[in-house]
Design an enzyme around this catalytic site. Structure first.
Site, short mmCIF file in Angstrom:
data_model
loop_
_atom_site.label_atom_id
_atom_site.label_comp_id
_atom_site.label_asym_id
_atom_site.label_seq_id
_atom_site.Cartn_x
_atom_site.Cartn_y
_atom_site.Cartn_z
N SER A 14 0.60 -1.28 -0.03
CA SER A 14 0.04 0.22 -0.07
C SER A 14 0.88 1.31 0.12
CB SER A 14 -1.04 -0.01 1.08
OG SER A 14 -2.11 -1.00 1.11
N LYS A 22 0.01 3.69 -2.62
CA LYS A 22 -1.15 4.65 -2.59
C LYS A 22 -0.40 5.92 -2.48
CE LYS A 22 -4.54 1.81 -0.56
NZ LYS A 22 -4.00 0.52 -0.33
N SER A 27 -5.68 3.21 4.64
CA SER A 27 -5.13 2.63 3.56
C SER A 27 -6.58 1.76 2.77
CB SER A 27 -4.19 1.62 3.95
OG SER A 27 -3.38 1.28 2.87
#
Length: 445
Positions: free
Chosen positions: A66, A69, A130
């Site tokens: 993640s 992101k 997240s």
């Protein structure tokens, strides 16, 4: 009796020496020169200059989970800045985004399809907890589809100069998790890839281009869909007792990551006394470990480095403070650097930095002289910072910009008038003629 006194005195002296050693030793301990990390890859960077303070396998491309992101966050900020969307823009949730959000095995709190969400709601959920579904919804809003958004991610990565990267989706999940929703043009079995160096450079761009990102990433809690959820960054000052041991002074971001293949990752950032550091650890073996290893990195940076002005603006190198000038009203011109060179320096390393001048060849004649006229502030060369120590990890970007400054003229030198130039030429002619005559006369004797 005397022997006992002597023996007791000897024992007293031994104890005194031992106590002195114990108390004095910490005062003389040398600054740490490196840090031992339990992570596959890591990097520590000064956020102002881009100077790398520590690196371990930093150019190894690994799945970032993640931490991907951060690029999605960057592109949301860019779209808002360009006016394509606003924080109040609303959108509905597609079947794809909903299916990912509803998966209990993935990060997210669960989205609904019977309502519209603002960009602000989606962004906060992505940045703080997240959420994968909200990330996909933002990608679809900005580019129409995640496949088109992936193209934008890779294009932006190239423009940023990320050295090692491959984006195949907006979330950081393995493509194999996405089933029939694999973004168009990507491999169904592919993973996003970033090196620690690339992740740090991405974080650098995010923080410096859009510093407001830290106002969101520093929030410890998020109210979303009627629930209160905790930020996944344990280094923030959470209220939960079991998280307090991970709190690190100055941390205000940035992004966690975890998948089976990526392990536990974290891109962190902290600021103390005006100095901001960016850290990346990749492929640690637990949630706690990624924060423990980050703390080691940040401790190393804050405890051992101080930003210093090594060479001030106007610095002149010994023996090269002036250059000869031809056909000018003055025979020389003073030169000096036009900017200061400032960077984080490890304790005790200041003396290992020197400067090297390189003059612009096209500014010099065959005799190595500058030709008049010369303007004040005119560039005549460059000064390069030279480090003669060990463990020089370089920079994450613009190496030459950070290592070199211009050498410029400190005054103007006008071209000599035509009469003086002619007289100089005549004088030079007769000087040469006289020298030839002298040599001829010498030859007679």
């Amino acid at each position: 009796m005397k022997h006992n006194v002597k023996r007791n005195l000897s024992l007293f002296l031994v104890v005194l020496v031992m106590m002195t050693t114990v108390f004095v030793q910490p005062m003389t301990t040398k600054a740490a020169e490196t840090v031992d990390l339990e992570a596959e890859s890591a990097i520590l960077v000064d956020a102002e200059t881009g100077k790398v303070l520590f690196a371990k396998n930093a150019d190894m491309a690994l799945p970032p989970a993640s931490m991907t992101k951060m690029m999605t966050e960057y592109l949301v900020w860019e779209a808002i800045e360009s006016g394509e969307i606003s924080w109040d823009t609303t959108t509905t949730i597609s079947d794809y985004a909903y299916s990912i959000s509803a998966n209990p095995n993935l990060s997210g709190i669960g989205l609904r399809q019977d309502k519209e969400y603002t960009v602000k709601e989606l962004y906060d959920s992505m940045a703080i907890i997240s959420d994968n579904g909200t990330t996909i919804a933002l990608a679809e809003l900005i580019s129409g589809s995640e496949g088109e958004f992936v193209k934008l991610m890779n294009k932006t990565a190239e423009e940023m100069g990320l050295p090692d990267y491959k984006f195949v989706n907006s979330t950081g999940l393995p493509n194999s998790f996405l089933a029939e929703n694999v973004p168009e043009g990507t491999d169904p079995d592919a993973n996003n890839l970033l090196s620690a160096r690339s992740a740090a450079l991405l974080a650098y761009n995010l923080i410096n281009d859009h510093p407001q990102v830290l106002e969101v990433s520093s929030q410890t809690k998020l109210e979303f869909e009627g629930y209160t959820v905790e930020n996944l960054n344990w280094m923030l000052p959470h209220d939960a007792t079991f998280l307090k041991e991970f709190t690190y002074k100055g941390v205000d971001g940035l992004k966690t990551g975890n998948t089976d293949i990526a392990g536990y990752c974290f891109t962190g950032t902290a600021e103390r006394d005006g100095q901001r550091l960016i850290s990346v650890v990749m492929k640690t073996d637990s949630k706690a470990k990624r924060f423990e290893e980050t703390a080691k990195l940040l401790d190393f940076g804050f405890d051992n480095f101080e930003t210093k002005e090594l060479f001030a603006k106007g610095y002149q190198l010994d023996g090269q403070s002036s250059l000869p000038v031809s056909k000018g009203q003055k025979g020389t011109v003073e030169v000096a650097t036009d900017k200061a060179i400032k960077l984080p320096v490890q304790q005790g390393q200041e003396e290992k930095y020197t400067m090297k001048y390189t003059l612009d060849k096209d500014k010099l004649n065959k005799a190595g002289e500058l030709s008049a006229p010369i303007e004040k502030g005119e560039k005549v060369g460059s000064a390069e910072l030279i480090y003669e120590g060990e463990n020089d990890y370089g920079y994450i970007f613009n190496v030459e910009t950070n290592k070199t400054v211009d050498i410029v003229a400190q005054e103007s030198v006008e071209k000599d008038n035509w009469f003086m130039l002619i007289m100089g030429s005549i004088g030079g002619f007769f000087s040469d003629l006289f020298s030839t005559a002298v040599e001829t006369v010498k030859g007679w004797f």
